[in-house]
Write a protein that holds these residues in place. Structure first.
Motif, PDB file in Angstrom:
ATOM      1  N   GLY A  80      13.277  21.685   0.934  1.00  0.00           N
ATOM      2  CA  GLY A  80      13.955  20.551   1.556  1.00  0.00           C
ATOM      3  C   GLY A  80      12.982  19.641   2.284  1.00  0.00           C
ATOM      4  N   THR A  81      12.010  20.226   2.953  1.00  0.00           N
ATOM      5  CA  THR A  81      11.010  19.430   3.662  1.00  0.00           C
ATOM      6  C   THR A  81      10.166  18.647   2.677  1.00  0.00           C
ATOM      7  OG1 THR A  81      10.925  21.081   5.422  1.00  0.00           O
ATOM      8  CG2 THR A  81       9.081  19.560   5.286  1.00  0.00           C
ATOM      9  N   LEU A  82       9.775  19.280   1.585  1.00  0.00           N
ATOM     10  CA  LEU A  82       8.969  18.596   0.572  1.00  0.00           C
ATOM     11  C   LEU A  82       9.753  17.440  -0.043  1.00  0.00           C
ATOM     12  CD1 LEU A  82       6.383  18.449  -1.060  1.00  0.00           C
ATOM     13  CD2 LEU A  82       7.394  20.068  -2.666  1.00  0.00           C
ATOM     14  N   ALA A  83      11.026  17.661  -0.338  1.00  0.00           N
ATOM     15  CA  ALA A  83      11.850  16.591  -0.899  1.00  0.00           C
ATOM     16  C   ALA A  83      11.985  15.431   0.080  1.00  0.00           C
ATOM     17  CB  ALA A  83      13.224  17.138  -1.271  1.00  0.00           C
ATOM     18  N   THR A  84      12.147  15.716   1.341  1.00  0.00           N
ATOM     19  CA  THR A  84      12.261  14.680   2.361  1.00  0.00           C
ATOM     20  C   THR A  84      10.965  13.878   2.471  1.00  0.00           C
ATOM     21  OG1 THR A  84      13.825  16.034   3.595  1.00  0.00           O
ATOM     22  CG2 THR A  84      12.754  14.260   4.798  1.00  0.00           C
ATOM     23  N   LEU A  85       9.832  14.571   2.451  1.00  0.00           N
ATOM     24  CA  LEU A  85       8.546  13.864   2.532  1.00  0.00           C
ATOM     25  C   LEU A  85       8.319  12.982   1.304  1.00  0.00           C
ATOM     26  CD1 LEU A  85       6.209  16.632   3.977  1.00  0.00           C
ATOM     27  CD2 LEU A  85       7.021  14.575   5.116  1.00  0.00           C
ATOM     28  N   LEU A  86       8.671  13.475   0.136  1.00  0.00           N
ATOM     29  CA  LEU A  86       8.511  12.669  -1.073  1.00  0.00           C
ATOM     30  C   LEU A  86       9.429  11.448  -1.050  1.00  0.00           C
ATOM     31  CD1 LEU A  86       8.152  15.404  -3.831  1.00  0.00           C
ATOM     32  CD2 LEU A  86       6.399  13.838  -2.981  1.00  0.00           C
ATOM     33  N   ALA A  87      10.642  11.623  -0.571  1.00  0.00           N
ATOM     34  CA  ALA A  87      11.567  10.487  -0.483  1.00  0.00           C
ATOM     35  C   ALA A  87      11.056   9.449   0.514  1.00  0.00           C
ATOM     36  CB  ALA A  87      12.957  10.975  -0.082  1.00  0.00           C
ATOM     37  N   ALA A  88      10.523   9.902   1.625  1.00  0.00           N
ATOM     38  CA  ALA A  88       9.985   8.970   2.625  1.00  0.00           C
ATOM     39  C   ALA A  88       8.775   8.227   2.056  1.00  0.00           C
ATOM     40  CB  ALA A  88       9.592   9.723   3.895  1.00  0.00           C
ATOM     41  N   ALA A  89       7.914   8.929   1.332  1.00  0.00           N
ATOM     42  CA  ALA A  89       6.747   8.276   0.738  1.00  0.00           C
ATOM     43  C   ALA A  89       7.178   7.245  -0.302  1.00  0.00           C
ATOM     44  CB  ALA A  89       5.829   9.320   0.104  1.00  0.00           C
ATOM     45  N   ALA A  90       8.196   7.566  -1.079  1.00  0.00           N
ATOM     46  CA  ALA A  90       8.688   6.616  -2.078  1.00  0.00           C
ATOM     47  C   ALA A  90       9.286   5.384  -1.402  1.00  0.00           C
ATOM     48  CB  ALA A  90       9.721   7.293  -2.968  1.00  0.00           C
ATOM     49  N   ALA A  91      10.001   5.582  -0.315  1.00  0.00           N
ATOM     50  CA  ALA A  91      10.590   4.442   0.405  1.00  0.00           C
ATOM     51  C   ALA A  91       9.507   3.550   0.985  1.00  0.00           C
ATOM     52  CB  ALA A  91      11.515   4.954   1.507  1.00  0.00           C
ATOM     53  N   VAL A  92       8.488   4.140   1.579  1.00  0.00           N
ATOM     54  CA  VAL A  92       7.397   3.344   2.158  1.00  0.00           C
ATOM     55  C   VAL A  92       6.659   2.599   1.057  1.00  0.00           C
ATOM     56  CG1 VAL A  92       5.156   3.513   3.323  1.00  0.00           C
ATOM     57  CG2 VAL A  92       7.133   4.744   4.221  1.00  0.00           C
ATOM     58  N   ALA A  93       6.393   3.269  -0.064  1.00  0.00           N
ATOM     59  CA  ALA A  93       5.700   2.607  -1.172  1.00  0.00           C
ATOM     60  C   ALA A  93       6.552   1.470  -1.731  1.00  0.00           C
ATOM     61  CB  ALA A  93       5.382   3.619  -2.264  1.00  0.00           C
ATOM     62  N   GLY A  94       7.836   1.682  -1.854  1.00  0.00           N
ATOM     63  CA  GLY A  94       8.725   0.634  -2.350  1.00  0.00           C
ATOM     64  C   GLY A  94       8.768  -0.562  -1.429  1.00  0.00           C
ATOM     65  N   LEU A  95       8.839  -0.324  -0.142  1.00  0.00           N
ATOM     66  CA  LEU A  95       8.855  -1.429   0.812  1.00  0.00           C
ATOM     67  C   LEU A  95       7.530  -2.180   0.808  1.00  0.00           C
ATOM     68  CD1 LEU A  95      10.727   0.154   3.840  1.00  0.00           C
ATOM     69  CD2 LEU A  95      11.559  -1.604   2.274  1.00  0.00           C
ATOM     70  N   THR A  96       6.453  -1.463   0.632  1.00  0.00           N
ATOM     71  CA  THR A  96       5.141  -2.105   0.610  1.00  0.00           C
ATOM     72  C   THR A  96       4.993  -3.005  -0.614  1.00  0.00           C
ATOM     73  OG1 THR A  96       4.208  -0.199   1.735  1.00  0.00           O
ATOM     74  CG2 THR A  96       2.661  -1.655   0.664  1.00  0.00           C
ATOM     75  N   VAL A  97       5.488  -2.552  -1.744  1.00  0.00           N
ATOM     76  CA  VAL A  97       5.366  -3.325  -2.978  1.00  0.00           C
ATOM     77  C   VAL A  97       6.303  -4.526  -2.958  1.00  0.00           C
ATOM     78  CG1 VAL A  97       5.811  -3.246  -5.460  1.00  0.00           C
ATOM     79  CG2 VAL A  97       4.563  -1.400  -4.361  1.00  0.00           C
ATOM     80  N   LEU A  98       7.509  -4.358  -2.464  1.00  0.00           N
ATOM     81  CA  LEU A  98       8.498  -5.426  -2.507  1.00  0.00           C
ATOM     82  C   LEU A  98       8.289  -6.503  -1.442  1.00  0.00           C
ATOM     83  CD1 LEU A  98      11.700  -3.347  -3.243  1.00  0.00           C
ATOM     84  CD2 LEU A  98      10.361  -4.724  -4.839  1.00  0.00           C
ATOM     85  N   ARG A  99       7.690  -6.136  -0.340  1.00  0.00           N
ATOM     86  CA  ARG A  99       7.503  -7.085   0.755  1.00  0.00           C
ATOM     87  C   ARG A  99       6.268  -7.939   0.492  1.00  0.00           C
ATOM     88  NH1 ARG A  99       6.189  -4.589   6.262  1.00  0.00           N
ATOM     89  NH2 ARG A  99       4.347  -5.873   6.222  1.00  0.00           N
ATOM     90  N   PRO A 100       6.347  -9.251   0.678  1.00  0.00           N
ATOM     91  CA  PRO A 100       5.160 -10.080   0.445  1.00  0.00           C
ATOM     92  C   PRO A 100       4.088  -9.792   1.497  1.00  0.00           C
ATOM     93  CG  PRO A 100       6.930 -11.399   1.363  1.00  0.00           C
ATOM     94  CD  PRO A 100       7.500 -10.036   1.091  1.00  0.00           C
ATOM     95  N   ALA A 101       2.867  -9.996   1.091  1.00  0.00           N
ATOM     96  CA  ALA A 101       1.747  -9.759   2.009  1.00  0.00           C
ATOM     97  C   ALA A 101       1.789 -10.788   3.133  1.00  0.00           C
ATOM     98  CB  ALA A 101       0.431  -9.865   1.262  1.00  0.00           C
ATOM     99  N   PRO A 102       1.484 -10.398   4.336  1.00  0.00           N
ATOM    100  CA  PRO A 102       1.512 -11.357   5.450  1.00  0.00           C
ATOM    101  C   PRO A 102       0.367 -12.360   5.324  1.00  0.00           C
ATOM    102  CG  PRO A 102       0.631  -9.265   6.185  1.00  0.00           C
ATOM    103  CD  PRO A 102       1.099  -9.062   4.773  1.00  0.00           C
TER     104      PRO A 102
END
Length: 85
Positions: free
Chosen positions: A44-66
């Motif tokens: 469960g901890t591993l799944a949570t960490l992977l989901a959090a990493a995917a969310a951060v990566a998705g937000l980084t890719v979708l958000r325009p660079a400042p």
């Protein structure tokens, strides 16, 4: 306490009692249950960490660079060469 008494005491301690019946199975059942809980929690901890990493990566890719301000060195270089370099 003489040697005969000590031998008798040790023999009595080694002799299985009715309370000892199934003690190993009870211990192993508890140990297996504890290991199973640990594995589930680790998964469960591993799944949570992977989901959090995917969310951060998705937000980084979708958000325009400042828009970053140019550095002073870049401004000096640009002013030396002009705007169309």
């Amino acid at each position: 306490m003489n040697e005969h008494d000590l031998d008798a005491l040790l023999a009595q301690a080694r002799a299985p009692a009715p309370a000892d019946e199934g003690a190993a199975e009870r211990f192993l059942d508890g140990h297996r249950a504890r290991r199973s809980r640990q594995r589930r929690m680790r998964a469960g901890t591993l799944a949570t960490l992977l989901a959090a990493a995917a969310a951060v990566a998705g937000l980084t890719v979708l958000r325009p660079a400042p828009e970053l301000p140019p550095s002073a060195a870049y401004q000096a270089y640009q002013s030396a060469w002009g705007d169309g370099w």
